[in-house]
Each structure stands twice: as structure tokens, then as C-alpha cells.
Design a protein around this motif. Structure first.
Motif, short mmCIF file in Angstrom:
data_model
loop_
_atom_site.label_atom_id
_atom_site.label_comp_id
_atom_site.label_asym_id
_atom_site.label_seq_id
_atom_site.Cartn_x
_atom_site.Cartn_y
_atom_site.Cartn_z
N VAL B 54 49.13 37.17 34.80
CA VAL B 54 48.24 38.09 35.52
C VAL B 54 48.69 39.51 35.22
N THR B 56 47.22 43.09 36.72
CA THR B 56 46.24 43.86 37.48
C THR B 56 46.65 45.33 37.46
N GLU B 57 45.89 46.17 38.13
CA GLU B 57 46.24 47.59 38.20
C GLU B 57 47.46 47.81 39.11
N ARG B 58 47.99 46.72 39.68
CA ARG B 58 49.12 46.87 40.61
C ARG B 58 50.38 46.13 40.16
N TYR B 59 50.22 44.98 39.54
CA TYR B 59 51.40 44.19 39.14
C TYR B 59 51.06 43.30 37.97
N ALA B 61 52.70 39.67 35.70
CA ALA B 61 53.70 38.60 35.56
C ALA B 61 53.48 37.90 34.23
N LYS B 86 56.28 51.62 33.21
CA LYS B 86 56.41 50.24 33.69
C LYS B 86 57.85 49.94 34.13
N MET B 87 57.98 49.35 35.29
CA MET B 87 59.27 48.87 35.79
C MET B 87 59.22 47.36 35.68
N PHE B 157 58.57 40.00 35.85
CA PHE B 157 57.78 40.51 36.96
C PHE B 157 57.77 42.02 36.82
N SER B 158 56.62 42.65 36.94
CA SER B 158 56.60 44.09 36.66
C SER B 158 55.42 44.80 37.31
N SER B 159 55.45 46.11 37.21
CA SER B 159 54.25 46.90 37.50
C SER B 159 53.28 46.66 36.34
#
Lengths: 182, 182
Positions: B54, B56-59, B61, B86-87, B157-159
Motif C-alpha cells: 500500500v 497512500t498520501e499518508r503511509y 508498506a 521519506k522516513m 514501513f514508511s511515510s
């Protein structure tokens, strides 16, 4: 209130489910599996076990375990300040999950509503997730989910998690755990 | 340029690694595993296989697979518009990963630099991740990583992910794949 002993038993059962899913936890994680009984005192029927891998101001990742027929009660993630509520993607890793969200209700749902709490469940659009299947829940959308006959392990990928702000349909629910002394 | 045949072989090898890690992919995901050779034409030594669950504009994976000693080349995620870069959090699921970020360099690193590309690797603060171990990389920080002797599977897992904006140390690198016709 969850007793220390009940918490430890639930942690051990959850650890077995994670193991079945092939998920490796380091010892510190396994010892600190969060056991949420939502203040209802019926963990087997309404509860959730989880490990939060990371929760930053930008994203969050958790691993969830559900015992057979264990239900995470209906709730939603409302907007916070100027920001939309939590958006989350559930990916089934092991077992089976019955997920319910707002929308066209199923003619007959496959999950079994927890006895005595039927009124606290109001959305019945059914999504069944098997391993490798996933679903993204929009912010501020009511949802609840239940483990299948063998339980389930679910990865949750999401925006920042603020569990203390979740809004539950059942007014009896207290999200943050109250763990008793031994 | 990666040939269709080379891409298919890499997808199949990555699928085996995911399987060893206990990760279940649905058939559509397994068939569409992304194979990144970064335009270098030496996938075995510098490349990465991934599935984006996934974004999205928020996260975001992803699941990453690295062959034995396969290296994801040094890069960073710069700020985008007014937003921080990106983190990302890497969680090792299987095998071993050697991760290098900015900071105090190791006296002798355990990874082996790809022959001929040594100049494209400049940060040597070493983090070794075994299954269940994880590390969060700050935005706009140079990093690179390599699979251990048996390869590795890593959950990221990221922004929000915007791979096309990544800045690589090696000027020869083209991030977006160019797949040939059969």
C-alpha cells in the motif's frame, strides 16, 4: 480489569499465533505484547493482542493477533486537530478475519456477535480476509473485526496511531488498558 | 536493461525468499514482484526485489527481498515540496541485513562493496539486523543495505513513497525500471 495472570496467558497465546504466522518477535516484544480487553472483562470474546513496531508522527505499523472468534469492538478514528483521522490497511498474514465496515450490509454475516453486546455493533458490510489479502479502511469510518475459527494474525499499516482518541460504539468501553497488580 | 527473462527469474527467486520468511502473497502480487536493477545491469550484486502492499498520501508498506550479498545502492529521500523526505523503518523478517547510514563508520564493514562501484558508497555506520530487529532511517539521510549470506526479507514501513525522487550517490543509476521486450 485484566489480572496480571490473565494478561500473561493472553500474551503467551498471542505469541503462539505470531509463531504460526512465521512472525519473529524479539524477546522484549514478546514479553510486552499489549493485551486490550477494552474494559469489558471478557477478553476471549471482545479483545485484541498487539505489538506496535513503530508509531511516528507520520506512520505506524502493528502486528495484531485475534483468538478464535475474538472480536475487536466497533470503533472509528475521528479527525485530530486539522488532520484526517487514522487511515489503516489490514493485511491478513495467517488464519481468517471477518472485517465489517460502513456500507451495504451482508444478508447474513459470518461472524458471531458477542453475546450481550449486540447493540454495540451497527455496521455489517462484510470483508473476509485470508492470508495475503488486505483492505484499507478510510478515516472516520466505523469498523470492527473478528478472528475466524483458528484465530488470525493481521499486519496493520497506518497513519499515526492515537488509540486513546478512538471512538467506540459501546459506551462501556475503555480503550486504554487497566492491568491489575498480582 | 533487464530482460523479461531475467526479471521473471528474479521474481521467482524473490518469491522463494518470501516463502521462507512465511510471507504469503496472493498470485497477482507474486506475478508482479518489482525487480529493480537501477539501470546498472548487475542485478545479482546491485538490485532489489519488492512488493508494495500500500502506498497512500499518508503511509506506505512494502516487503523487500535481497538475494545473498545483493545490495540496494546508496541513496536518500530528500524533502518534497514543504514536506520532510521519506522516513522509513526496516524490520528484518528473515535472513540477515547489513544496513549502512550516515554516522560513525565501522572500523571494518561486514558487507562487501560491489566491485567497480566502490566510489558510490560513502556512508559506513553499520547496523546488522536479524529477524525481529528493526531500525528507523531519518529523512534525507544517506543509506544503503545488503543481504547477508542467505539473503534477506525486510518489511519496510514508511511515510509516502516517491521512489522516482530518490537521490542516488551513483550518477549511473536510473531508479525506475526499464524492462525489455522478449
Amino acid at each position: 480489569m485484566l489480572t496480571k495472570q490473565a494478561e500473561k496467558l493472553a500474551q503467551d497465546r498471542a505469541a503462539v499465533l505470531f509463531q504460526k504466522a512465521g512472525i519473529v518477535l524479539i524477546p522484549e516484544e514478546a514479553e510486552q505484547i499489549e493485551v486490550a480487553d477494552f474494559g469489558l472483562g471478557q477478553l476471549e470474546r471482545q479483545g485484541l493482542e498487539l505489538v506496535t513496531y513503530v508509531n511516528t508522527e507520520r506512520y505506524c505499523a502493528k502486528e495484531l493477533a485475534l483468538f478464535p472468534q475474538q472480536t475487536c469492538p466497533e470503533h472509528k478514528h475521528p479527525p485530530v486537530g486539522g488532520e484526517a483521522g487514522k487511515m489503516e490497511t489490514f493485511r491478513c498474514r495467517w488464519g481468517k478475519v471477518f472485517l465489517y465496515v460502513e456500507g451495504e450490509p451482508a444478508a447474513a454475516i459470518q461472524a458471531r456477535l458477542p453475546d450481550g453486546s449486540e447493540a454495540a455493533y451497527t455496521v455489517f458490510h462484510e470483508i473476509v480476509l485470508l492470508p495475503g489479502e488486505q483492505y484499507t479502511i478510510a478515516p472516520d469510518t466505523l469498523h470492527w473485526f473478528q478472528g475466524g475459527p483458528d484465530g488470525a494474525v493481521v499486519s496493520e499499516f497506518s497513519s499515526t496511531s492515537r488509540d486513546e482518541l478512538d471512538v467506540f460504539t459501546d459506551p462501556a468501553i475503555v480503550r486504554m488498558p487497566v492491568i491489575g497488580q498480582e
